[in-house]
Design an enzyme around this catalytic site. Structure first.
Site, PDB file in Angstrom:
ATOM      1  N   ASP A  21      -7.342  -2.627 -15.925  1.00  0.00           N
ATOM      2  CA  ASP A  21      -7.012  -4.037 -15.309  1.00  0.00           C
ATOM      3  C   ASP A  21      -6.360  -4.695 -16.318  1.00  0.00           C
ATOM      4  O   ASP A  21      -6.422  -4.612 -17.567  1.00  0.00           O
ATOM      5  CB  ASP A  21      -8.510  -4.605 -14.993  1.00  0.00           C
ATOM      6  CG  ASP A  21      -8.175  -5.849 -13.818  1.00  0.00           C
ATOM      7  OD1 ASP A  21      -7.176  -5.913 -13.316  1.00  0.00           O
ATOM      8  OD2 ASP A  21      -8.957  -6.528 -13.682  1.00  0.00           O
ATOM      9  N   GLY A  22      -5.643  -5.777 -15.872  1.00  0.00           N
ATOM     10  CA  GLY A  22      -4.921  -6.743 -16.656  1.00  0.00           C
ATOM     11  C   GLY A  22      -3.321  -6.560 -16.865  1.00  0.00           C
ATOM     12  O   GLY A  22      -2.687  -7.461 -17.449  1.00  0.00           O
ATOM     13  N   ARG A  25      -1.429  -9.888 -15.745  1.00  0.00           N
ATOM     14  CA  ARG A  25      -1.740 -10.997 -16.802  1.00  0.00           C
ATOM     15  C   ARG A  25      -0.997 -10.731 -17.981  1.00  0.00           C
ATOM     16  O   ARG A  25      -0.484 -11.670 -18.517  1.00  0.00           O
ATOM     17  CB  ARG A  25      -3.204 -11.166 -16.973  1.00  0.00           C
ATOM     18  CG  ARG A  25      -3.978 -12.328 -15.926  1.00  0.00           C
ATOM     19  CD  ARG A  25      -5.376 -11.984 -16.025  1.00  0.00           C
ATOM     20  NE  ARG A  25      -6.089 -10.687 -15.587  1.00  0.00           N
ATOM     21  CZ  ARG A  25      -7.294 -10.131 -15.565  1.00  0.00           C
ATOM     22  NH1 ARG A  25      -8.039 -10.819 -16.324  1.00  0.00           N
ATOM     23  NH2 ARG A  25      -7.547  -9.248 -15.002  1.00  0.00           N
ATOM     24  N   TRP A  26      -0.915  -9.356 -18.241  1.00  0.00           N
ATOM     25  CA  TRP A  26      -0.240  -9.069 -19.646  1.00  0.00           C
ATOM     26  C   TRP A  26       1.359  -9.543 -19.304  1.00  0.00           C
ATOM     27  O   TRP A  26       2.072 -10.173 -20.374  1.00  0.00           O
ATOM     28  CB  TRP A  26      -0.190  -7.541 -19.783  1.00  0.00           C
ATOM     29  CG  TRP A  26       0.704  -7.147 -20.927  1.00  0.00           C
ATOM     30  CD1 TRP A  26      -0.225  -6.910 -22.140  1.00  0.00           C
ATOM     31  CD2 TRP A  26       2.053  -6.761 -21.039  1.00  0.00           C
ATOM     32  NE1 TRP A  26       1.001  -6.377 -23.222  1.00  0.00           N
ATOM     33  CE2 TRP A  26       2.092  -6.263 -22.261  1.00  0.00           C
ATOM     34  CE3 TRP A  26       2.888  -6.853 -20.378  1.00  0.00           C
ATOM     35  CZ2 TRP A  26       3.324  -5.958 -22.931  1.00  0.00           C
ATOM     36  CZ3 TRP A  26       4.342  -6.306 -20.770  1.00  0.00           C
ATOM     37  CH2 TRP A  26       4.595  -5.948 -21.930  1.00  0.00           C
ATOM     38  N   ARG A  34       5.103  -9.290 -12.606  1.00  0.00           N
ATOM     39  CA  ARG A  34       4.053  -8.457 -12.530  1.00  0.00           C
ATOM     40  C   ARG A  34       4.371  -6.818 -12.755  1.00  0.00           C
ATOM     41  O   ARG A  34       3.613  -6.269 -13.609  1.00  0.00           O
ATOM     42  CB  ARG A  34       2.877  -8.644 -11.478  1.00  0.00           C
ATOM     43  CG  ARG A  34       2.403  -9.945 -11.348  1.00  0.00           C
ATOM     44  CD  ARG A  34       1.560 -10.260 -10.205  1.00  0.00           C
ATOM     45  NE  ARG A  34       0.584  -9.383  -9.970  1.00  0.00           N
ATOM     46  CZ  ARG A  34      -0.621  -9.302 -10.561  1.00  0.00           C
ATOM     47  NH1 ARG A  34      -0.933 -10.246 -11.096  1.00  0.00           N
ATOM     48  NH2 ARG A  34      -1.343  -8.479 -10.288  1.00  0.00           N
ATOM     49  N   THR A  67      -8.256   0.529  -2.514  1.00  0.00           N
ATOM     50  CA  THR A  67      -8.017  -0.016  -1.016  1.00  0.00           C
ATOM     51  C   THR A  67      -7.708  -1.297  -0.943  1.00  0.00           C
ATOM     52  O   THR A  67      -6.673  -1.763  -0.005  1.00  0.00           O
ATOM     53  CB  THR A  67      -9.478   0.489  -0.300  1.00  0.00           C
ATOM     54  OG1 THR A  67      -9.938   1.699  -0.343  1.00  0.00           O
ATOM     55  CG2 THR A  67      -9.250   0.212   1.186  1.00  0.00           C
ATOM     56  N   GLU A  68      -8.268  -2.115  -1.451  1.00  0.00           N
ATOM     57  CA  GLU A  68      -7.802  -3.721  -1.486  1.00  0.00           C
ATOM     58  C   GLU A  68      -6.740  -4.027  -2.231  1.00  0.00           C
ATOM     59  O   GLU A  68      -6.127  -5.000  -1.651  1.00  0.00           O
ATOM     60  CB  GLU A  68      -9.306  -4.538  -2.156  1.00  0.00           C
ATOM     61  CG  GLU A  68     -10.681  -4.355  -1.471  1.00  0.00           C
ATOM     62  CD  GLU A  68     -11.200  -2.957  -1.610  1.00  0.00           C
ATOM     63  OE1 GLU A  68     -10.861  -2.316  -2.673  1.00  0.00           O
ATOM     64  OE2 GLU A  68     -12.393  -2.847  -1.000  1.00  0.00           O
ATOM     65  N   ASN A  69      -6.040  -3.200  -2.972  1.00  0.00           N
ATOM     66  CA  ASN A  69      -4.761  -3.575  -3.572  1.00  0.00           C
ATOM     67  C   ASN A  69      -3.673  -3.477  -2.512  1.00  0.00           C
ATOM     68  O   ASN A  69      -2.506  -4.004  -2.866  1.00  0.00           O
ATOM     69  CB  ASN A  69      -4.613  -2.769  -4.833  1.00  0.00           C
ATOM     70  CG  ASN A  69      -5.226  -2.782  -6.102  1.00  0.00           C
ATOM     71  OD1 ASN A  69      -5.492  -2.029  -6.674  1.00  0.00           O
ATOM     72  ND2 ASN A  69      -5.886  -4.216  -6.131  1.00  0.00           N
ATOM     73  N   TRP A  70      -4.025  -2.793  -1.404  1.00  0.00           N
ATOM     74  CA  TRP A  70      -3.022  -2.722  -0.389  1.00  0.00           C
ATOM     75  C   TRP A  70      -2.451  -4.189   0.182  1.00  0.00           C
ATOM     76  O   TRP A  70      -1.509  -4.402   0.680  1.00  0.00           O
ATOM     77  CB  TRP A  70      -3.309  -2.046   0.993  1.00  0.00           C
ATOM     78  CG  TRP A  70      -3.125  -0.540   0.629  1.00  0.00           C
ATOM     79  CD1 TRP A  70      -4.546   0.415   0.513  1.00  0.00           C
ATOM     80  CD2 TRP A  70      -2.131   0.531   0.528  1.00  0.00           C
ATOM     81  NE1 TRP A  70      -4.255   1.698   0.253  1.00  0.00           N
ATOM     82  CE2 TRP A  70      -2.781   1.789   0.402  1.00  0.00           C
ATOM     83  CE3 TRP A  70      -0.772   0.130   0.453  1.00  0.00           C
ATOM     84  CZ2 TRP A  70      -1.804   2.853   0.091  1.00  0.00           C
ATOM     85  CZ3 TRP A  70       0.040   1.358   0.450  1.00  0.00           C
ATOM     86  CH2 TRP A  70      -0.488   2.456   0.174  1.00  0.00           C
ATOM     87  N   ARG A 195     -17.142  -6.787 -13.554  1.00  0.00           N
ATOM     88  CA  ARG A 195     -17.407  -6.334 -12.105  1.00  0.00           C
ATOM     89  C   ARG A 195     -16.832  -4.790 -12.098  1.00  0.00           C
ATOM     90  O   ARG A 195     -15.984  -4.435 -13.021  1.00  0.00           O
ATOM     91  CB  ARG A 195     -16.882  -7.345 -11.152  1.00  0.00           C
ATOM     92  CG  ARG A 195     -15.330  -7.303 -11.365  1.00  0.00           C
ATOM     93  CD  ARG A 195     -14.897  -8.328 -10.225  1.00  0.00           C
ATOM     94  NE  ARG A 195     -13.654  -8.874 -10.316  1.00  0.00           N
ATOM     95  CZ  ARG A 195     -13.031 -10.040 -10.663  1.00  0.00           C
ATOM     96  NH1 ARG A 195     -13.970 -10.767 -11.159  1.00  0.00           N
ATOM     97  NH2 ARG A 195     -11.821 -10.125 -10.903  1.00  0.00           N
TER      98      ARG A 195
HETATM   99  C1  IPE Z   1      -9.474  -3.213  -9.831  1.00  0.00           C
HETATM  100  O1  IPE Z   1      -8.619  -3.981 -10.382  1.00  0.00           O
HETATM  101  C2  IPE Z   1      -8.432  -1.916  -9.210  1.00  0.00           C
HETATM  102  C3  IPE Z   1      -7.807  -1.263 -10.078  1.00  0.00           C
HETATM  103  C4  IPE Z   1      -7.673  -1.359 -11.569  1.00  0.00           C
HETATM  104  C5  IPE Z   1      -6.954  -0.280  -9.795  1.00  0.00           C
HETATM  105  P1  IPE Z   1      -8.335  -5.461  -9.560  1.00  0.00           P
HETATM  106  O2  IPE Z   1      -7.691  -6.217 -10.139  1.00  0.00           O
HETATM  107  O3  IPE Z   1      -7.746  -4.956  -8.066  1.00  0.00           O
HETATM  108  O4  IPE Z   1      -9.863  -5.969  -9.098  1.00  0.00           O
HETATM  109  P2  IPE Z   1     -10.245  -7.520  -9.105  1.00  0.00           P
HETATM  110  O5  IPE Z   1      -9.503  -7.959  -7.927  1.00  0.00           O
HETATM  111  O6  IPE Z   1     -10.084  -8.271 -10.157  1.00  0.00           O
HETATM  112  O7  IPE Z   1     -11.735  -7.440  -8.620  1.00  0.00           O
HETATM  113  C1  IPE Z   2      -4.403  -3.558 -12.761  1.00  0.00           C
HETATM  114  O1  IPE Z   2      -3.658  -4.532 -13.017  1.00  0.00           O
HETATM  115  C2  IPE Z   2      -3.463  -2.579 -12.010  1.00  0.00           C
HETATM  116  C3  IPE Z   2      -3.872  -2.332 -10.594  1.00  0.00           C
HETATM  117  C4  IPE Z   2      -4.738  -3.181  -9.936  1.00  0.00           C
HETATM  118  C5  IPE Z   2      -2.749  -1.881  -9.675  1.00  0.00           C
HETATM  119  P1  IPE Z   2      -3.647  -5.721 -12.225  1.00  0.00           P
HETATM  120  O2  IPE Z   2      -2.386  -5.679 -11.500  1.00  0.00           O
HETATM  121  O3  IPE Z   2      -4.794  -5.942 -11.403  1.00  0.00           O
HETATM  122  O4  IPE Z   2      -3.712  -6.868 -13.249  1.00  0.00           O
HETATM  123  P2  IPE Z   2      -4.016  -8.350 -13.238  1.00  0.00           P
HETATM  124  O5  IPE Z   2      -5.674  -8.459 -13.071  1.00  0.00           O
HETATM  125  O6  IPE Z   2      -3.710  -9.096 -11.924  1.00  0.00           O
HETATM  126  O7  IPE Z   2      -4.092  -9.148 -14.712  1.00  0.00           O
HETATM  127 MG    MG Z   3      -6.781  -7.011 -11.758  1.00  0.00          MG
END
Ligand code: IPE
Ligand code: IPE
Ligand code: MG
Length: 249
Positions: A21-22, A25-26, A34, A67-70, A195
């Site tokens: 994750d991140g 933000r990076w 992004r 799944t939620e990333n969709w 989380r």
């Molecule tokens: C969890 O990260 C999913 C992946 C790393 C693929 P998210 O960025 O989607 O989760 P939340 O929204 O911070 O809980």
């Molecule tokens: C994790 O990074 C990668 C995926 C969920 C695909 P994020 O895209 O969630 O990055 P942040 O959390 O918004 O920084």
């Molecule tokens: Mg994230």
């Protein structure tokens, strides 16, 4: 001594899972789109996959797309899908040179055919590799996986192949999409979020958790080995008492 050399060779976790994750933000911190963060995140995948192989981890599971990333903006989703396809192609030498077998868990029927084809090809090409299983959780959520398992269990019960009283945790485990892999020993989450975001809820019952504020694109081999060293210092009791206490009685 380097962190890698200080690791206890007989206590290398068999299975490490990572919530990468991140990325967003990076990129935002640098005034970049992004997507740029996701591209940088691929470099971390390469680094950490190699590092995991080097120390003899058998299973590395990476949460790559939930799944939620969709539900993210269309442009970001399609950029992630294109990145996945190019990554499967570009990283093939890494997989083959390091004996990495690719596996995928998640709802695959929702992908575009082009993504599905790239995945199938990569799974096929790496299927004989035996050093490490790299499991990509793609279009994955734990609740989806559990609901799917329950549907299949329900069907078996209906057909008379399974008695409800025989359903226990090992039966449930066998019906999960992740049934081929052991439970993770260690779960790492980067980016300072505390989380699990719908990842392996069933499987992490006794997994050691490691959270770091470092954003995924900044996560280095040394940090990864640091997480393993931290894991090696833990006393895993699985609800029992530790061995040292047993001998004292
Ligand atoms: C969890 O990260 C999913 C992946 C790393 C693929 P998210 O960025 O989607 O989760 P939340 O929204 O911070 O809980
Ligand atoms: C994790 O990074 C990668 C995926 C969920 C695909 P994020 O895209 O969630 O990055 P942040 O959390 O918004 O920084
Ligand atoms: Mg994230």
């Amino acid at each position: 001594m380097s962190v890698e050399r200080a690791l206890l060779r007989d206590k290398i976790p068999n299975h490490v899972a990572i919530i990468m994750d991140g990325n967003g933000r990076w990129a935002q911190k640098r005034g970049l789109p992004r997507q740029q963060g996701h591209m940088e995140g691929v470099k971390s995948v390469r680094r950490i996959a190699k590092a995991a192989c080097r120390i003899g981890i058998r299973y590395l599971t990476l949460y790559a797309f939930s799944t939620e990333n969709w539900g993210r903006p269309k442009e970001e989703v399609s950029a992630l899908m294109s990145l996945l396809v190019s990554c499967l192609h570009d990283e093939m030498p890494l997989f083959m040179e390091n004996g990495i077998r690719l596996r995928v868990v998640g709802q695959s029927d929702v992908f575009d055919p082009s993504v599905r084809e790239a995945l199938d090809a990569a799974l096929e090409k790496t299927s004989s590799n035996t050093r490490m299983d790299l499991v990509l959780a793609l279009s994955y959520s734990s609740r989806w996986e559990l609901a799917e398992a329950m549907k299949r269990i329900g069907r078996q019960v209906e057909e008379g192949g399974l008695a409800p009283e025989d359903i226990d945790d090992s039966v449930i485990g066998r019906f999960l999409a992740t049934s081929f892999m052991p439970d993770p020993d260690l779960l790492i989450r980067t980016s300072g979020e505390y989380r699990v975001s719908n990842f392996l809820l069933w499987q992490i019952a006794y997994t050691e958790l490691f959270f770091t504020p470092v954003l995924w694109p900044d996560f280095t081999e040394e940090m990864f080995y640091g997480a393993i060293a931290d894991y090696q210092g833990r006393d895993r009791r699985f609800g029992k008492v530790s061995v040292s206490n047993q001998t004292k009685q």
